[in-house]
Design an enzyme around this catalytic site. Structure first.
Site, PDB file in Angstrom:
ATOM      1  N   GLU A 196       4.201  -5.521   7.376  1.00 40.08           N
ATOM      2  CA  GLU A 196       3.493  -4.493   8.150  1.00 40.08           C
ATOM      3  C   GLU A 196       3.976  -4.403   9.596  1.00 40.08           C
ATOM      4  OE1 GLU A 196       0.558  -5.681   4.872  1.00 40.08           O
ATOM      5  OE2 GLU A 196       2.083  -6.662   6.063  1.00 40.08           O
ATOM      6  N   ALA A 229       0.858  -1.185   0.000  1.00 39.81           N
ATOM      7  CA  ALA A 229       0.000   0.000   0.000  1.00 39.81           C
ATOM      8  C   ALA A 229       0.897   1.238   0.000  1.00 39.81           C
ATOM      9  CB  ALA A 229      -0.905  -0.015   1.221  1.00 39.81           C
ATOM     10  N   GLY A 270       0.303  -5.074   0.891  1.00 39.02           N
ATOM     11  CA  GLY A 270      -0.871  -5.051   0.022  1.00 39.02           C
ATOM     12  C   GLY A 270      -0.618  -5.697  -1.323  1.00 39.02           C
ATOM     13  N   GLU A 317      -1.016  -9.325  -0.765  1.00 38.63           N
ATOM     14  CA  GLU A 317      -2.442  -9.579  -0.609  1.00 38.63           C
ATOM     15  C   GLU A 317      -3.147  -9.533  -1.964  1.00 38.63           C
ATOM     16  OE1 GLU A 317      -3.773  -6.846   2.404  1.00 38.63           O
ATOM     17  OE2 GLU A 317      -2.417  -7.699   3.876  1.00 38.63           O
TER      18      GLU A 317
END
Length: 173
Positions: free
Chosen positions: A137, A71, A114, A117
């Site tokens: 993270e 992200a 992300g 993911e």
């Protein structure tokens, strides 16, 4: 339309019969970090591919250096919990997992946070020799936010998923 102009994506139909939708993440200066604009464009491209009767399957890819490095932390860093929650932050990120046509993630380079993911939301991951998967993270003091811990556990088993999520360690293809 698949040919619509995108700022963060390269979108085309490819293959001998032009029946494969190809979506390439295209933010090289940010290692394809998943900003809100990119994710909105991705949803739009996926919807166009899904509604196109000529497209039988979709390939989602990035660059040789990064599928997606996660992200966009710069975009997120000043948001409060309330802003994220009330603004439906991350809503729509799971669009990949609900598309009915098969989606293949072609991963080379980094697929972190992300990005990992996003790859796991696809039906198949085709990983190149330089692919690196991780959920880093924890190194930022947070946890995977778009279903990463659940999908990772299903993909690699509880023990390796716990190790990756709790240490931030990466694994290769």
């Amino acid at each position: 339309r698949a040919g619509a102009a995108f700022q963060y994506l390269l979108v085309q139909k490819t293959g001998a019969q032009k029946n494969v939708g190809l979506i390439q993440l295209n933010r090289p200066q940010a290692l394809n970090a998943l900003c809100e604009g990119l994710m909105a464009e991705l949803r739009r491209a996926l919807e166009a591919m899904e509604s196109d009767p000529e497209v039988g399957a979709i390939v989602l890819t990035g660059s040789q250096k990064a599928f997606a490095a996660g992200a966009d932390i710069k975009e997120m860093q000043n948001k409060t919990f309330q802003e994220c929650y009330n603004g439906s932050f991350l809503s729509g990120w799971d669009k990949v997992s609900v598309i009915r046509k098969p989606i293949i993630a072609a991963v080379n380079g980094y697929a972190l946070g992300g990005g990992c993911e996003l790859a796991m939301m696809c039906d198949i991951i085709y990983a190149g020799e330089k692919a690196q998967f991780g959920q880093p993270e924890i190194l930022l003091g947070t946890i995977p936010g778009a279903g990463g811990s659940q999908r990772l556990t299903r993909a690699v088993g509880k023990s390796l998923a716990m190790e990756m999520v709790l240490t931030g360690d990466q694994i290769s293809a």
